[in-house]
Design an enzyme around this catalytic site. Structure first.
Site, mmCIF file in Angstrom:
data_model
loop_
_atom_site.group_PDB
_atom_site.id
_atom_site.type_symbol
_atom_site.label_atom_id
_atom_site.label_comp_id
_atom_site.label_asym_id
_atom_site.label_seq_id
_atom_site.Cartn_x
_atom_site.Cartn_y
_atom_site.Cartn_z
ATOM 1 N N TYR A 14 1.312 -3.998 -1.369
ATOM 2 C CA TYR A 14 0.839 -4.395 -0.029
ATOM 3 C C TYR A 14 0.275 -5.826 0.525
ATOM 4 O O TYR A 14 -0.099 -6.359 -0.430
ATOM 5 C CB TYR A 14 -0.778 -3.398 -0.372
ATOM 6 C CG TYR A 14 -0.287 -1.941 -0.050
ATOM 7 C CD1 TYR A 14 0.475 -1.659 0.466
ATOM 8 C CD2 TYR A 14 -1.369 -1.862 -0.254
ATOM 9 C CE1 TYR A 14 0.919 0.203 0.302
ATOM 10 C CE2 TYR A 14 -1.767 -0.097 -0.108
ATOM 11 C CZ TYR A 14 -0.727 0.486 -0.046
ATOM 12 O OH TYR A 14 -0.251 1.867 0.536
ATOM 13 N N GLU A 53 4.444 -2.967 3.550
ATOM 14 C CA GLU A 53 4.551 -3.263 2.122
ATOM 15 C C GLU A 53 5.847 -3.606 2.069
ATOM 16 O O GLU A 53 7.157 -3.064 2.808
ATOM 17 C CB GLU A 53 4.161 -1.854 2.446
ATOM 18 C CG GLU A 53 4.915 -1.081 0.449
ATOM 19 C CD GLU A 53 4.332 0.345 0.546
ATOM 20 O OE1 GLU A 53 4.522 2.185 1.374
ATOM 21 O OE2 GLU A 53 4.279 1.762 -0.892
ATOM 22 N N HIS A 82 -0.239 0.074 7.330
ATOM 23 C CA HIS A 82 0.947 -0.305 7.232
ATOM 24 C C HIS A 82 2.385 0.236 7.287
ATOM 25 O O HIS A 82 2.134 1.525 7.830
ATOM 26 C CB HIS A 82 0.977 -0.927 5.547
ATOM 27 C CG HIS A 82 1.491 0.521 4.503
ATOM 28 N ND1 HIS A 82 0.859 1.123 3.937
ATOM 29 C CD2 HIS A 82 2.754 0.789 4.342
ATOM 30 C CE1 HIS A 82 1.119 2.580 2.814
ATOM 31 N NE2 HIS A 82 2.100 1.690 3.577
ATOM 32 N N HIS A 111 7.933 10.285 1.607
ATOM 33 C CA HIS A 111 7.351 10.269 3.120
ATOM 34 C C HIS A 111 8.576 8.809 4.389
ATOM 35 O O HIS A 111 9.577 8.614 4.422
ATOM 36 C CB HIS A 111 6.214 9.350 3.246
ATOM 37 C CG HIS A 111 6.395 8.275 2.298
ATOM 38 N ND1 HIS A 111 6.901 7.509 1.647
ATOM 39 C CD2 HIS A 111 5.202 7.617 1.724
ATOM 40 C CE1 HIS A 111 5.769 6.640 0.973
ATOM 41 N NE2 HIS A 111 4.686 6.382 1.180
ATOM 42 N N HIS A 146 2.540 3.465 -7.056
ATOM 43 C CA HIS A 146 1.901 4.599 -7.041
ATOM 44 C C HIS A 146 1.780 6.336 -7.591
ATOM 45 O O HIS A 146 2.647 5.751 -7.376
ATOM 46 C CB HIS A 146 1.863 4.812 -4.829
ATOM 47 C CG HIS A 146 1.738 3.619 -3.802
ATOM 48 N ND1 HIS A 146 0.024 3.365 -3.686
ATOM 49 C CD2 HIS A 146 2.794 3.023 -3.037
ATOM 50 C CE1 HIS A 146 0.544 2.851 -2.419
ATOM 51 N NE2 HIS A 146 1.910 2.139 -2.412
ATOM 52 N N HIS A 197 8.762 3.506 6.805
ATOM 53 C CA HIS A 197 7.821 4.322 7.428
ATOM 54 C C HIS A 197 6.654 4.161 7.230
ATOM 55 O O HIS A 197 6.207 2.467 7.039
ATOM 56 C CB HIS A 197 7.216 5.704 5.445
ATOM 57 C CG HIS A 197 6.562 5.043 4.387
ATOM 58 N ND1 HIS A 197 7.612 4.416 3.296
ATOM 59 C CD2 HIS A 197 5.438 4.345 4.393
ATOM 60 C CE1 HIS A 197 6.411 3.759 3.155
ATOM 61 N NE2 HIS A 197 5.695 4.058 3.063
#
Lengths: 309, 108
Positions: free
Chosen positions: A257, A267, A216, A201, A248, A154
């Site tokens: 990151y 990431e 990212h 996501h 997260h 993503h």
């Protein structure tokens, strides 16, 4: 929910400052497979378990950042249907002929309200993951080469009109909102996390003063242990780490990151949860924004809002 | 191995930088402060400095943050310069402490 429209993120095209240094980083440190170079100088990569010819493309430029992010759609008819849906929605589209990117079919390109370039395509040559489609093994040597992510997963983009982005992804492509972060007024969104699948996501966006910025590109690994192994490899290779390994709150992914040699943030993550269209979106309020982004530190680091390419 | 003193003009703080390291890396590895730390790869621009005094070697930096004129004037990214003498630098880069709101106001 059978997936009949946009299937998944398909490619990211990034600008790098030093091509040789970047090719070495993406092939040796990240452990991605170089699958080709084209006349214009672009270098193509895929992750070991991806089957399509490329998912990550770099080109030399005098600035860092992202040229385009591509989504694969079900088939050519779907591509043209989505093209006409975009036009009906009032979005200008442009067709890029098949073959302009190596082993990639015709692309339909358009701009988001945040000025990021998005491409849709239906066809990309299936080069396989190095194992047969009949009676395969579980993995092979490339799965242990470098950080060796499974796939490009993503992106998180930064720009002004993220409400316009969200509406477009919902209304034209049928994406679902999975999580959002609200600012202190309790109404305005700082961030949206959206999916076209059951992933937590497929694209995320954060409100920012400047359009067309990349926060990212994210790569999936399959365990927390692989996240730690990635962190070890980053230190061995003196890779610039932004934060992590940590977790997260949003999506619950375990993460690092870090930056490529030109300062583009990447990431590596594992985990997170699966979502379905009937799942109620999760909202994070301003009071808990730190915990939402970095679950253990429970505060934003200054780089999260400032450092983009 | 040679070291050079880097002085940050605004604060007078100085640190010893290995000439094989960037000015930013030298600052960070001694836990010194003064120059904002971003991507460390010449791409994001937050560690922008002006080399007021001293000599250095530099690597390619994003033109989105350092124009050709600036580069000629000694305005560089601290992550991309290695000192070849003692240096005095002025800090130009800044971390944003705020996010943009819909109404254009800034929120902490």
């Amino acid at each position: 929910m059978p997936m009949t429209g946009v299937l998944r993120p398909g490619h990211a095209v990034l600008r790098v400052l030093d091509l040789d240094e970047s090719v070495d980083f993406y092939s040796r440190v990240m452990g991605m497979k170089e699958t080709g170079r084209d006349k214009s100088g672009r270098v193509y990569f895929k992750c070991w378990d991806e089957r399509d010819h490329n998912s990550f493309v770099i080109r030399k430029a005098d600035t860092a950042g992202m040229d385009a992010f591509g989504f694969k759609v079900l088939n050519q008819a779907t591509l043209y249907r989505l093209e006409s849906d975009l036009k009906a929605y009032g979005v200008n589209t442009e067709r890029i002929p098949a073959g302009e990117m190596l082993e990639t079919g015709e692309r339909v390109r358009f701009q988001l309200p945040t000025k990021h370039t998005i491409e849709l395509y239906a066809e990309k040559t299936d080069v396989g993951n190095g194992m047969p489609y009949i009676n395969p093994e579980a993995w092979h040597a490339d799965a242990e080469k470098g950080i060796a992510p499974i796939r490009m997963d993503h992106c998180l983009i930064y720009g002004g009109d993220i409400d316009g982005n969200k509406k477009l992804f919902e209304d034209v492509f049928g994406f679902n909102l999975v999580e959002r972060v609200l600012l202190e007024d309790g109404e305005t969104a700082l961030a949206y996390f959206m999916t076209c699948s059951t992933k937590a996501h497929d694209i995320a966006m954060v409100r920012h003063g400047e359009d067309n910025k990349l926060h990212h590109i994210s790569f999936l690994v399959d365990s927390w242990e692989k996240v730690l192994r990635a962190a070890d490899l980053m230190s061995m290779n003196r890779v610039s780490i932004d934060i992590g390994p940590t977790r997260h709150g949003i999506t619950r992914g375990a993460t690092i990151y870090f930056f490529d040699p030109s300062g583009n943030r990447l990431e590596t993550f594992c985990g997170g949860y699966q979502t379905y269209p009937d799942c109620h979106p999760i909202t994070w309020t301003w009071e808990d924004v730190g915990r939402s982004i970095f679950y253990h530190d429970r505060k934003l680091n200054p780089a999260f809002l400032s450092v983009v390419t | 191995m040679a070291f050079h003193a880097i002085t940050i003009a605004e604060t007078g703080e100085s640190f010893r930088c290995d000439e094989r390291k960037s000015v930013l890396e030298g600052m960070e590895s001694l836990d010194k402060r003064g120059i904002p730390v971003g991507c460390r790869g010449g791409g994001c621009g937050v560690c922008k400095i002006e080399a007021v005094h001293g000599t250095f070697e530099k690597r390619v930096m994003s033109r989105a943050h350092i124009s050709a004129d600036e580069e000629c004037a000694g305005i560089v990214l601290a992550c991309r310069v290695r000192p070849t003498s003692a240096m005095t630098v002025r800090v130009l880069g800044q971390m944003k402490k705020a996010v943009l709101r819909v109404d254009g106001c800034l929120s902490v």
